[in-house]
Scaffold this active site. Structure first.
Site, mmCIF file in Angstrom:
data_model
loop_
_atom_site.group_PDB
_atom_site.id
_atom_site.type_symbol
_atom_site.label_atom_id
_atom_site.label_comp_id
_atom_site.label_asym_id
_atom_site.label_seq_id
_atom_site.Cartn_x
_atom_site.Cartn_y
_atom_site.Cartn_z
ATOM 1 N N ASP A 29 -7.648 -3.771 14.451
ATOM 2 C CA ASP A 29 -8.993 -4.180 14.033
ATOM 3 C C ASP A 29 -8.955 -5.322 13.025
ATOM 4 O O ASP A 29 -9.960 -5.646 12.394
ATOM 5 C CB ASP A 29 -9.762 -2.998 13.453
ATOM 6 C CG ASP A 29 -9.070 -2.364 12.243
ATOM 7 O OD1 ASP A 29 -8.020 -2.880 11.818
ATOM 8 O OD2 ASP A 29 -9.574 -1.341 11.745
ATOM 9 N N ASP B 189 0.814 -1.211 0.000
ATOM 10 C CA ASP B 189 0.000 0.000 0.000
ATOM 11 C C ASP B 189 0.849 1.263 0.000
ATOM 12 O O ASP B 189 2.074 1.221 0.140
ATOM 13 C CB ASP B 189 -0.940 0.015 1.217
ATOM 14 C CG ASP B 189 -0.267 -0.534 2.478
ATOM 15 O OD1 ASP B 189 0.945 -0.305 2.643
ATOM 16 O OD2 ASP B 189 -0.933 -1.183 3.289
ATOM 17 N N GLU C 80 -9.766 -2.319 5.299
ATOM 18 C CA GLU C 80 -10.407 -2.008 6.569
ATOM 19 C C GLU C 80 -11.625 -2.896 6.815
ATOM 20 O O GLU C 80 -12.126 -3.560 5.892
ATOM 21 C CB GLU C 80 -10.835 -0.537 6.565
ATOM 22 C CG GLU C 80 -9.708 0.447 6.291
ATOM 23 C CD GLU C 80 -8.813 0.688 7.501
ATOM 24 O OE1 GLU C 80 -8.638 -0.231 8.307
ATOM 25 O OE2 GLU C 80 -8.293 1.797 7.637
ATOM 26 N N HIS D 30 -7.313 -5.568 10.148
ATOM 27 C CA HIS D 30 -7.188 -5.305 8.712
ATOM 28 C C HIS D 30 -5.808 -5.708 8.214
ATOM 29 O O HIS D 30 -4.814 -5.554 8.918
ATOM 30 C CB HIS D 30 -7.468 -3.830 8.394
ATOM 31 C CG HIS D 30 -6.398 -2.875 8.843
ATOM 32 N ND1 HIS D 30 -6.521 -2.079 9.955
ATOM 33 C CD2 HIS D 30 -5.188 -2.578 8.312
ATOM 34 C CE1 HIS D 30 -5.425 -1.337 10.090
ATOM 35 N NE2 HIS D 30 -4.602 -1.622 9.104
#
Length: 347
Positions: free
Chosen positions: A141, A72, A148, A143
């Site tokens: 979380d 990314d 996400e 991801h």
């Protein structure tokens, strides 16, 4: 799924680095047939990169015939910004090894057409023959990359709006100033990661324990995109003890016992044969010292308090008359898993 548990982040990172080196050396890449490696950024892989650099300087690994694809990059952040992922990768890895600049692929968050940039990135991966091994980390979380919670599990490289929790977590890299953290990023998709021949993820720290629990003990859920690894044929997650705090005790003991038995018996990891990725049937080197001189250390775990029953020889479970019967030719039935156990015991 393989879950490798080590005492601390340093030991977990060393295991992954040595594993990557084994994979590259076993592949024996050339300029015509390079090893394609997917790479992450963030705090989790820093120790992995440090160890890879050390091994490279010791002459134990070369990245000259390795092609890299990063996961990314932020949108609208200058490439030379100290917190861009371009800067991160050169600071921690690329500037210290012999990887060729032309073999480095990182998404351009400043492209005029971001959607076209993402489309071209997917095509570039395909032209390279696909990714052999995708290394990744996760957020609290769950991801993976910037996929996400709520991301499609069939997603491809695309523009992604970052969740508030991710912005908050990444603010530590921007002087804890939320206003300085980019709101959007380009990221490979969940399916892009799953298309790799092998996926290796590092998870360390108690703050990521719930995400690990959701991945290992829960079902596949797009709200925890890490859980998509359950659908991959060859995922490996390497964690430290703190990351296991939300797992059931029996789960931890199970995976530790599996690693111990696998090491003792010398089982080998099998990967699908694609792009002539590995010699023969795609067999990885067995645990132990390999040609590179690296050993994937496997600690001797104490599983004596495991809730699982103690395994006994089959003869100990038979009556005296049954035990004295002629032995069964196991070689004859080894490849017949459908035969009932009763049919394997001499009458």
């Amino acid at each position: 799924m393989r879950l490798i548990i080590r005492d601390d982040p340093t030991a977990a990172s060393k295991y992954i680095a040595d594993y990557i080196i084994e994979r590259i050396n076993a592949f024996n890449p050339t300029s015509e047939r390079p090893f394609v490696l997917g790479l992450p950024t963030g705090s989790s892989p820093v120790l992995i990169y440090q160890h890879l650099v050390q091994r490279h300087r010791a002459g134990m690994i070369s990245f000259r015939n390795v092609v890299t694809f990063n996961m990314d990059e932020y949108v609208a952040i200058p490439r030379d910004h100290p917190e861009s992922y371009h800067s991160f990768m050169y600071k921690h890895f690329f500037s210290h090894v012999d990887v060729k600049p032309d073999n480095i692929n990182i998404l351009n968050g400043n492209a005029l057409d971001l959607e076209l940039e993402c489309h071209d990135y997917e095509e570039k991966i395909q032209r390279a023959g696909g990714i052999e091994l995708f290394l990744g980390g996760i957020g609290p979380d769950g991801h993976i990359a910037f996929n996400e919670p709520g991301s499609s599990l069939r997603s491809r490289t695309r523009v992604k709006t970052l969740a508030y929790d991710t912005i908050l977590a990444n603010s530590r890299f921007f002087g804890n100033n939320l206003d300085q953290v980019p709101r959007m990023a380009l990221t490979v998709g969940v399916q892009t990661v799953l298309d790799a021949r092998e996926v290796v993820v590092i998870i360390t720290g108690a703050h990521k324990a719930l995400a690990l629990q959701k991945c290992i003990e829960g079902g596949v859920n797009h709200m925890w995109t890490l859980s998509s690894l359950q659908m991959h044929p060859h995922p490996m997650i390497v964690v430290d003890e703190d990351a296991t705090l939300e797992l059931q005790v029996k789960t931890v003991k199970y995976f530790k016992s599996i690693e111990m038995v696998t090491n003792e018996l010398g089982f080998r990891q099998k990967l699908p044969k694609k792009r002539d990725s590995l010699i023969g049937e795609g067999t990885l080197l067995a645990p132990g010292f390999q040609a590179s001189g690296i050993k994937l250390a496997v600690p001797q775990f104490d599983i004596s308090r495991s809730a699982s029953p103690v395994l006994e020889p089959m003869s100990a479970r038979l009556s005296g008359e049954e035990a004295s019967s002629a032995p069964v030719d196991l070689g004859h039935i080894a490849d017949q898993p459908s035969i009932r156990m009763s049919a394997r015991v001499g009458g």
